[in-house]
Design an enzyme around this catalytic site. Structure first.
Site, PDB file in Angstrom:
ATOM      1  N   TYR A  53       0.998  -1.297  -0.119  1.00 15.83           N
ATOM      2  CA  TYR A  53      -0.055   0.095  -0.096  1.00 15.83           C
ATOM      3  C   TYR A  53       0.763   1.064   0.096  1.00 15.83           C
ATOM      4  O   TYR A  53       0.613   2.414  -0.593  1.00 15.83           O
ATOM      5  CB  TYR A  53      -1.134   0.032   1.224  1.00 15.83           C
ATOM      6  N   ARG A  97       1.611   2.095  -3.489  1.00 16.62           N
ATOM      7  CA  ARG A  97       0.339   2.643  -4.215  1.00 16.62           C
ATOM      8  C   ARG A  97       0.096   4.138  -3.722  1.00 16.62           C
ATOM      9  O   ARG A  97      -0.134   5.005  -4.564  1.00 16.62           O
ATOM     10  CB  ARG A  97      -0.881   1.779  -3.906  1.00 16.62           C
ATOM     11  N   GLN A 140     -15.570   3.281  -5.896  1.00 17.11           N
ATOM     12  CA  GLN A 140     -14.930   2.137  -5.236  1.00 17.11           C
ATOM     13  C   GLN A 140     -13.581   2.285  -5.136  1.00 17.11           C
ATOM     14  O   GLN A 140     -12.779   1.778  -4.454  1.00 17.11           O
ATOM     15  CB  GLN A 140     -15.174   1.071  -6.122  1.00 17.11           C
ATOM     16  N   ASP A 155      -8.416   6.044  -4.723  1.00 16.67           N
ATOM     17  CA  ASP A 155      -7.388   7.230  -4.983  1.00 16.67           C
ATOM     18  C   ASP A 155      -7.851   8.462  -4.770  1.00 16.67           C
ATOM     19  O   ASP A 155      -9.121   8.583  -4.682  1.00 16.67           O
ATOM     20  CB  ASP A 155      -6.736   7.282  -6.592  1.00 16.67           C
ATOM     21  N   HIS A 198     -14.749   2.210  -0.443  1.00 10.93           N
ATOM     22  CA  HIS A 198     -13.580   1.135  -0.078  1.00 10.93           C
ATOM     23  C   HIS A 198     -12.291   1.932   0.674  1.00 10.93           C
ATOM     24  O   HIS A 198     -11.483   1.384   0.791  1.00 10.93           O
ATOM     25  CB  HIS A 198     -13.176   0.415  -1.627  1.00 10.93           C
ATOM     26  N   GLY A 231     -16.587   2.924 -15.459  1.00 12.11           N
ATOM     27  CA  GLY A 231     -15.212   2.173 -15.131  1.00 12.11           C
ATOM     28  C   GLY A 231     -15.440   1.127 -14.081  1.00 12.11           C
ATOM     29  O   GLY A 231     -14.537   0.802 -13.470  1.00 12.11           O
ATOM     30  N   THR A 232     -16.371   0.357 -14.144  1.00 10.96           N
ATOM     31  CA  THR A 232     -16.244  -0.714 -12.986  1.00 10.96           C
ATOM     32  C   THR A 232     -16.747  -1.986 -13.749  1.00 10.96           C
ATOM     33  O   THR A 232     -17.886  -1.968 -14.541  1.00 10.96           O
ATOM     34  CB  THR A 232     -17.205  -0.410 -11.962  1.00 10.96           C
ATOM     35  N   ASN A 256     -18.172   2.347 -20.065  1.00  9.92           N
ATOM     36  CA  ASN A 256     -17.260   1.391 -19.902  1.00  9.92           C
ATOM     37  C   ASN A 256     -16.480   0.943 -20.940  1.00  9.92           C
ATOM     38  O   ASN A 256     -17.181   0.995 -22.150  1.00  9.92           O
ATOM     39  CB  ASN A 256     -17.776   0.076 -18.970  1.00  9.92           C
TER      40      ASN A 256
HETATM   41  N1  APR Z   1     -12.641   3.956 -19.146  1.00  7.41           N
HETATM   42  C1  APR Z   1     -13.728   3.361 -18.900  1.00  7.41           C
HETATM   43  N2  APR Z   1     -13.873   1.930 -18.491  1.00  7.41           N
HETATM   44  C2  APR Z   1     -12.495   1.425 -18.489  1.00  7.41           C
HETATM   45  C3  APR Z   1     -11.382   2.031 -18.935  1.00  7.41           C
HETATM   46  C4  APR Z   1     -11.267   3.577 -19.464  1.00  7.41           C
HETATM   47  N3  APR Z   1     -10.281   3.880 -19.561  1.00  7.41           N
HETATM   48  N4  APR Z   1     -10.119   1.225 -18.588  1.00  7.41           N
HETATM   49  C5  APR Z   1     -10.866   0.053 -17.965  1.00  7.41           C
HETATM   50  N5  APR Z   1     -12.262   0.179 -17.910  1.00  7.41           N
HETATM   51  C6  APR Z   1     -13.196  -0.800 -17.353  1.00  7.41           C
HETATM   52  C7  APR Z   1     -12.793  -2.355 -17.683  1.00  7.41           C
HETATM   53  O1  APR Z   1     -13.478  -2.612 -18.793  1.00  7.41           O
HETATM   54  C8  APR Z   1     -13.563  -2.924 -16.186  1.00  7.41           C
HETATM   55  O2  APR Z   1     -14.792  -3.126 -16.490  1.00  7.41           O
HETATM   56  O3  APR Z   1     -13.192  -0.524 -15.875  1.00  7.41           O
HETATM   57  C9  APR Z   1     -13.424  -1.576 -15.486  1.00  7.41           C
HETATM   58  C10 APR Z   1     -12.384  -2.187 -14.211  1.00  7.41           C
HETATM   59  O4  APR Z   1     -12.904  -3.230 -13.521  1.00  7.41           O
HETATM   60  P1  APR Z   1     -11.886  -3.644 -12.355  1.00  7.41           P
HETATM   61  O5  APR Z   1     -10.770  -3.689 -12.616  1.00  7.41           O
HETATM   62  O6  APR Z   1     -12.867  -4.957 -11.729  1.00  7.41           O
HETATM   63  O7  APR Z   1     -12.270  -2.499 -11.211  1.00  7.41           O
HETATM   64  P2  APR Z   1     -13.541  -2.326 -10.198  1.00  7.41           P
HETATM   65  O8  APR Z   1     -14.737  -2.801 -10.868  1.00  7.41           O
HETATM   66  O9  APR Z   1     -13.348  -1.021  -9.759  1.00  7.41           O
HETATM   67  O10 APR Z   1     -13.183  -3.338  -9.186  1.00  7.41           O
HETATM   68  C11 APR Z   1     -14.207  -3.175  -7.989  1.00  7.41           C
HETATM   69  O11 APR Z   1     -12.741  -4.730  -6.731  1.00  7.41           O
HETATM   70  O12 APR Z   1     -10.519  -5.215  -6.351  1.00  7.41           O
HETATM   71  C12 APR Z   1     -11.510  -4.786  -5.764  1.00  7.41           C
HETATM   72  O13 APR Z   1     -11.936  -3.230  -4.025  1.00  7.41           O
HETATM   73  C13 APR Z   1     -11.439  -3.306  -5.395  1.00  7.41           C
HETATM   74  O14 APR Z   1     -12.558  -1.173  -5.610  1.00  7.41           O
HETATM   75  C14 APR Z   1     -12.112  -2.436  -6.290  1.00  7.41           C
HETATM   76  C15 APR Z   1     -13.434  -3.548  -6.873  1.00  7.41           C
END
Ligand code: APR
Length: 239
Positions: free
Chosen positions: A57, A60, A91, A94, A109, A177-178, A203
């Site tokens: 951490y 990061r 979530q 940063d 988170h 972006g999730t 996304n």
């Molecule tokens: N613009 C839009 N979407 C994007 C981009 C971008 N430039 N780059 C990547 N993505 C999308 C990917 O397609 C993916 O669906 O963002 C998503 C990221 O997914 P994850 O890596 O699973 O991240 P997240 O959904 O935030 O994870 C949720 O999981 O690991 C735990 O606590 C951690 O907060 C995190 C939680």
């Protein structure tokens, strides 16, 4: 689609920070590649090897000093300034939303900038140079060793009551972006739509819960969001 008095809840994930250089979790080059989640993002991992977790951490946290908000973060702050009723739930841990100007913001988170004392509960933003080394930092209140103020797997996300209350009253829910992979955030779409909210997804790839969204804009949030926010505000002022 969005007027000035539309109540909007936005949920962001790692994807909105990807264009700022912060790696997402589940991409092939994901952050977890060098480490197993159970080793660095669980209470058990912290108990078993606190130095490994602390160093992970701290790496990061130091990265926060090298990255900047991208146009996606900035567009969300502009949307918040325009709307009467806006909540941003992230979530992400940063601080790029804050640095882009977002105010009504919940970090469900936790936050990389902050450290937490497991003995007295003290939470403090500590980002000076001496707080960013691989040496543990002591609580300024009781002297105990501090941990990252991050919600690890198996721990309870923060401010879920406030979030669910906002979801039950919003007119529009936007997920950006999730991957829709992690609960409870992945369920927020359903909590919003069951109260009649319109649901929008922005996304890079279709998330796991894509079929439940009313609208899907596929692409990079840093490119799509500025255009969408500009269009929504323009359409709203025309009405
Ligand atoms: N613009 C839009 N979407 C994007 C981009 C971008 N430039 N780059 C990547 N993505 C999308 C990917 O397609 C993916 O669906 O963002 C998503 C990221 O997914 P994850 O890596 O699973 O991240 P997240 O959904 O935030 O994870 C949720 O999981 O690991 C735990 O606590 C951690 O907060 C995190 C939680």
């Amino acid at each position: 689609m969005i007027a000035k008095n539309t109540r909007v809840v936005v949920l962001t994930g790692a994807g909105i920070s990807a264009e700022s250089g912060i790696r997402t979790f589940r991409a092939s080059d994901g952050l977890w590649e060098e480490h197993r989640i159970e080793d660095v993002a669980t209470p058990q991992g912290w108990r078993d090897n606190p130095q490994l977790v602390w160093s992970f951490y701290q790496q990061r946290r130091r990265q926060l000093l090298e990255v900047e908000p991208n146009p996606g973060h900035i567009a969300l702050a502009e949307l918040e300034r325009y709307l009467d009723d806006f909540l941003l739930v992230t979530q992400n841990v940063d601080d790029l939303h804050e640095r882009a100007g977002s105010n009504n913001l919940i970090h469900m988170h936790g936050e990389l900038e902050k450290l937490r004392c497991e003995d007295c509960g003290h939470i403090e933003a500590m980002m000076d140079e001496e707080h960013l080394t691989d040496v543990f930092v002591a609580c300024t209140n009781c002297g105990s060793r501090l941990r990252p103020h991050i919600v690890w797997f198996g721990e309870i996300p923060l401010q879920t009551h406030e979030i669910e209350n906002a979801l039950s009253q919003c007119d529009v829910f936007i997920a950006i972006g999730t991957s829709g992979h992690v609960y409870p955030a992945s369920n927020y779409l359903h909590k919003a739509s069951m109260h009649g909210a319109r649901t929008i997804c922005i996304n890079l790839d279709p998330p796991e819960n894509i079929e439940f969204f009313n609208d899907f804009f596929q692409g990079k949030s840093g490119e799509l969001l500025p255009e969408l926010v500009e269009q929504w505000i323009k359409d709203s002022t025309v009405e």
